[in-house]
Design a protein around this motif. Sequence first.
Motif, PDB file in Angstrom:
ATOM      1  N   CYS A  34      -3.012  57.818 -29.509  1.00  7.66           N
ATOM      2  CA  CYS A  34      -2.574  56.418 -29.524  1.00  7.66           C
ATOM      3  C   CYS A  34      -2.215  55.893 -28.140  1.00  7.66           C
ATOM      4  N   THR A  81       0.422  56.605 -26.337  1.00  5.64           N
ATOM      5  CA  THR A  81       1.852  56.504 -26.069  1.00  5.64           C
ATOM      6  C   THR A  81       2.276  57.502 -24.991  1.00  5.64           C
ATOM      7  N   ARG A 130       0.804  61.836 -22.013  1.00  5.00           N
ATOM      8  CA  ARG A 130       0.197  60.689 -22.696  1.00  5.00           C
ATOM      9  C   ARG A 130      -0.573  61.182 -23.903  1.00  5.00           C
ATOM     10  N   CYS A 131      -0.272  60.610 -25.075  1.00  2.57           N
ATOM     11  CA  CYS A 131      -0.979  60.968 -26.297  1.00  2.57           C
ATOM     12  C   CYS A 131      -2.409  60.468 -26.213  1.00  2.57           C
ATOM     13  N   GLU A 181      14.280  58.797 -30.315  1.00  2.00           N
ATOM     14  CA  GLU A 181      13.140  57.924 -30.014  1.00  2.00           C
ATOM     15  C   GLU A 181      11.929  58.300 -30.866  1.00  2.00           C
ATOM     16  N   ALA A 202       5.018  59.270 -32.017  1.00  2.00           N
ATOM     17  CA  ALA A 202       4.604  57.982 -32.573  1.00  2.00           C
ATOM     18  C   ALA A 202       3.550  58.143 -33.659  1.00  2.00           C
ATOM     19  N   CYS A 203       2.547  59.006 -33.401  1.00  2.00           N
ATOM     20  CA  CYS A 203       1.457  59.150 -34.378  1.00  2.00           C
ATOM     21  C   CYS A 203       1.270  60.588 -34.861  1.00  2.00           C
ATOM     22  N   TRP A 228      -3.001  65.772 -25.878  1.00  2.00           N
ATOM     23  CA  TRP A 228      -2.417  64.920 -24.853  1.00  2.00           C
ATOM     24  C   TRP A 228      -3.011  65.232 -23.501  1.00  2.00           C
ATOM     25  N   CYS A 273       2.949  64.071 -30.463  1.00  2.00           N
ATOM     26  CA  CYS A 273       3.335  62.677 -30.272  1.00  2.00           C
ATOM     27  C   CYS A 273       4.352  62.271 -31.328  1.00  2.00           C
ATOM     28  N   ARG A 307       5.259  59.699 -23.116  1.00  2.00           N
ATOM     29  CA  ARG A 307       6.503  60.294 -23.594  1.00  2.00           C
ATOM     30  C   ARG A 307       7.129  61.198 -22.544  1.00  2.00           C
ATOM     31  N   THR A 327       9.668  57.224 -33.799  1.00  2.00           N
ATOM     32  CA  THR A 327       9.281  55.990 -34.492  1.00  2.00           C
ATOM     33  C   THR A 327       8.316  56.236 -35.646  1.00  2.00           C
TER      34      THR A 327
END
Length: 316
Positions: free
Chosen positions: A199, A201, A195-196, A43, A212-213, A218, A210, A203, A45
Amino acid sequence: MSEEVDELGVRLKAYEGRAAAVACVGKDPVNAPMIRHWCEAMEDTHPAYRGPDAIAPPTMLQVWTMGGLSGHEGRTEAYDELLGLLDESGCTSVVATDCEQEYLRPLRPGDEVSFDAVIESVSDRKTTKLGAGYFVTTRMDVRAGGDLVGTHRFRILKYAPARRAPRARRPRPVVNRDNAGFWEGVAAHRLLIQRCTGCGTLRHPWLPGCNACGCLDWDTVEASGGGAVYSYVVMHHPPFPAFTESDHAADASGPYAVGLIELAEGVRMVSTVVGVPHDKVRIGLPVRAEFRRYEDEGAEEGALVLPVFRAVEGEG
């Protein structure tokens, strides 16, 4: 016995520095489909792993060196001889303990990978909770186009299993600095999601950064506890004293369902599905988190609290 073990240790040390693999070539070049499968499974991205200028995730380093069932040409007999000596001495069990990777430059689709491996070290005889044995470390140097791109160290423990009476003790989760906050929340009957702050996101499982970014900062949000079965498996195994209580099977030692639960917040979590027989669990079954306390007599850590997911009657 001690003289025999000391003699064995000397024989094992003689393998340090010997080659385990020479001039091996990866079965496949670095390729976009494998990168995609890896990123989907993790997962992950991150945009660096997609598009015409994509690189391979650094942690895939070992993937490009795997030989599959047929193995690699270039593997030497030294490593098999070393393991054979340990087997003959009674160290017939093995567990992987850790690995270390160093990345020198990114790998890109089309790179042809080659590698050499060496038996880097064999420890002195060690006594562990699993039993007495030896830690064996191998080092693999990975190259592409003749350039060293990374190093992979892999360590195992080959040991003779300790003989002791089995304890009816439920296995405990591995708690480390990255996930300690989650288990502290569980102990307080709170299901916390990372939670980031960069961004936003969410997780799970907990990670140091993170996916994602890449942000390392967090905070947490508390899950409502509601969710649904995204996927599941039914576990069949011989009776184990630590798992005797059950409200989801007619026979407490019988099969039970382990579900991949998609929480209302969107993240997924693995845990036991309770409240219905294993053959009644289905994809989409509504569930709600609850917390169970397990008392382990004599356990230094105290009681164990685990989240499970109970089927919600009348919904779905």
